[in-house]
Design a protein around this motif. Structure first.
Motif, mmCIF file in Angstrom:
data_model
loop_
_atom_site.group_PDB
_atom_site.id
_atom_site.type_symbol
_atom_site.label_atom_id
_atom_site.label_comp_id
_atom_site.label_asym_id
_atom_site.label_seq_id
_atom_site.Cartn_x
_atom_site.Cartn_y
_atom_site.Cartn_z
ATOM 1 N N PRO A 1 95.624 59.998 77.311
ATOM 2 C CA PRO A 1 94.190 59.883 77.636
ATOM 3 C C PRO A 1 93.604 58.513 77.273
ATOM 4 N N ILE A 2 94.022 57.968 76.134
ATOM 5 C CA ILE A 2 93.502 56.659 75.719
ATOM 6 C C ILE A 2 94.005 55.583 76.670
ATOM 7 N N LEU A 3 95.271 55.648 77.026
ATOM 8 C CA LEU A 3 95.826 54.677 77.975
ATOM 9 C C LEU A 3 95.084 54.751 79.310
ATOM 10 N N GLY A 4 94.849 55.936 79.825
ATOM 11 C CA GLY A 4 94.127 56.089 81.078
ATOM 12 C C GLY A 4 92.730 55.502 80.992
ATOM 13 N N TYR A 5 92.040 55.781 79.891
ATOM 14 C CA TYR A 5 90.696 55.251 79.658
ATOM 15 C C TYR A 5 90.708 53.727 79.728
ATOM 16 N N VAL A 6 91.667 53.123 79.037
ATOM 17 C CA VAL A 6 91.733 51.664 78.968
ATOM 18 C C VAL A 6 92.171 51.072 80.307
ATOM 19 N N LEU A 7 93.157 51.671 80.958
ATOM 20 C CA LEU A 7 93.631 51.152 82.249
ATOM 21 C C LEU A 7 92.511 51.114 83.291
ATOM 22 N N ARG A 8 91.625 52.100 83.239
ATOM 23 C CA ARG A 8 90.519 52.127 84.201
ATOM 24 C C ARG A 8 89.483 51.055 83.913
ATOM 25 N N CYS B 228 90.432 47.860 82.366
ATOM 26 C CA CYS B 228 91.081 46.543 82.245
ATOM 27 C C CYS B 228 91.598 46.089 83.603
ATOM 28 N N PRO B 229 91.386 44.836 83.936
ATOM 29 C CA PRO B 229 91.884 44.353 85.223
ATOM 30 C C PRO B 229 93.406 44.177 85.261
ATOM 31 N N HIS B 230 94.035 44.020 84.107
ATOM 32 C CA HIS B 230 95.474 43.758 84.065
ATOM 33 C C HIS B 230 96.165 44.740 83.125
ATOM 34 N N PRO B 231 97.282 45.311 83.551
ATOM 35 C CA PRO B 231 98.018 46.252 82.684
ATOM 36 C C PRO B 231 98.432 45.632 81.350
ATOM 37 N N ASP C 236 96.762 43.474 79.591
ATOM 38 C CA ASP C 236 95.596 43.537 78.718
ATOM 39 C C ASP C 236 95.392 44.950 78.207
ATOM 40 N N ALA C 237 95.588 45.925 79.078
ATOM 41 C CA ALA C 237 95.442 47.325 78.684
ATOM 42 C C ALA C 237 96.442 47.660 77.574
ATOM 43 N N ALA C 238 97.654 47.181 77.709
ATOM 44 C CA ALA C 238 98.669 47.436 76.676
ATOM 45 C C ALA C 238 98.228 46.856 75.333
ATOM 46 N N ASP C 239 97.658 45.666 75.355
ATOM 47 C CA ASP C 239 97.169 45.046 74.112
ATOM 48 C C ASP C 239 96.038 45.864 73.495
ATOM 49 N N VAL C 240 95.115 46.320 74.335
ATOM 50 C CA VAL C 240 93.974 47.097 73.846
ATOM 51 C C VAL C 240 94.443 48.422 73.256
ATOM 52 N N VAL C 241 95.350 49.101 73.926
ATOM 53 C CA VAL C 241 95.864 50.379 73.419
ATOM 54 C C VAL C 241 96.596 50.148 72.095
ATOM 55 N N ALA C 242 97.396 49.108 72.037
ATOM 56 C CA ALA C 242 98.124 48.813 70.792
ATOM 57 C C ALA C 242 97.146 48.559 69.649
ATOM 58 N N GLU C 243 96.110 47.785 69.901
ATOM 59 C CA GLU C 243 95.112 47.499 68.866
ATOM 60 C C GLU C 243 94.366 48.777 68.459
ATOM 61 N N THR C 244 94.087 49.630 69.422
ATOM 62 C CA THR C 244 93.405 50.899 69.138
ATOM 63 C C THR C 244 94.240 51.747 68.181
ATOM 64 N N ARG D 172 86.829 51.621 72.980
ATOM 65 C CA ARG D 172 85.643 51.005 73.585
ATOM 66 C C ARG D 172 85.281 49.706 72.860
ATOM 67 N N ARG D 173 85.319 49.718 71.528
ATOM 68 C CA ARG D 173 85.005 48.502 70.750
ATOM 69 C C ARG D 173 86.087 47.440 70.939
ATOM 70 N N VAL D 174 87.341 47.855 70.976
ATOM 71 C CA VAL D 174 88.432 46.893 71.191
ATOM 72 C C VAL D 174 88.290 46.255 72.579
ATOM 73 N N LEU D 175 87.949 47.057 73.582
ATOM 74 C CA LEU D 175 87.723 46.520 74.932
ATOM 75 C C LEU D 175 86.583 45.499 74.929
ATOM 76 N N ALA D 176 85.497 45.824 74.238
ATOM 77 C CA ALA D 176 84.355 44.897 74.171
ATOM 78 C C ALA D 176 84.777 43.583 73.516
ATOM 79 N N ASN D 177 85.539 43.666 72.430
ATOM 80 C CA ASN D 177 86.031 42.451 71.767
ATOM 81 C C ASN D 177 86.948 41.662 72.693
ATOM 82 N N HIS D 178 87.781 42.395 73.413
ATOM 83 C CA HIS D 178 88.710 41.752 74.348
ATOM 84 C C HIS D 178 87.938 41.001 75.430
#
Length: 180
Positions: free
Chosen positions: A19-26, A28-31, A33-41, A67-73
């Motif tokens: 679920p977290i990966l899906g949230y982030v993938l939707r 993030c423009p690039h997979p 970046d999504a991987a980095d955000v999920v890892a940081e989460t 959500r906060r990690v995405l905003a920082n990203h």
């Protein structure tokens, strides 16, 4: 909270990763970046495992962290884009980087540009950056002997190119006559 932190983290990770990966993938423009955000989460979850709520609240807590990690990203990407744009402007205005018209490039310059990227890099590190074999070896992560051999071969190819272009350079003649 009876479970040890390791098993608790594994349990939360396994139940919330998708679920977290899906949230982030939707979002993030690039997979990548999504991987980095999920890892940081999940790194944050691991560091703060004692603060993670129980049950489904853990998933909601992780959404908040993501959500906060995405905003920082996104802020980081904007800062990077702004710095890059400013640097491009400065470089575009720099007379040192202005490329001369093709007819103003010397014959020697044309021979140099015809070399491979690796040969040009080695010759430039010696001539322009004034690095010795040991420094180049550390920079490239190879032995001094490898640098010595590669540099010898690059100089020989450059000398051959100069001779072929009809440029009589004492160093070119000396290198052309020698063999490895």
């Amino acid at each position: 909270m009876g479970a040890d932190p390791d098993s608790r983290f594994v349990e939360i990770y396994e139940s919330t990763y998708e679920p977290i990966l899906g949230y982030v993938l939707r979002r993030c423009p690039h997979p990548e970046d999504a991987a980095d955000v999920v890892a940081e989460t999940f790194t944050t979850a691991w560091r703060r495992i004692e603060e993670l709520p129980e049950g489904d609240e853990a998933r909601l807590w992780l959404y908040g962290v993501a959500r906060r990690v995405l905003a920082n990203h996104r802020r980081g990407e904007r800062r990077h884009e702004q710095r890059t744009a400013a640097l491009r402007e400065r470089l575009a205005a720099s007379p040192a980087l202005a490329r001369p018209p093709e007819d103003e490039i010397s014959q020697m310059g044309r021979v140099f540009r015809a070399l491979t990227d690796d040969d040009r890099e080695l010759l430039s590190l010696v001539a322009w950056e004034r690095l010795d074999h040991g420094q180049i070896a550390r920079m490239l992560g190879v032995s001094r002997n490898a640098v010595r051999i590669r540099l010898y071969r690059a100089r020989k190819r450059f000398a051959r190119g100069l001779a072929k272009a009809g440029i009589d350079h004492p160093r070119a003649v000396a290198l052309e006559g020698s063999s490895l």
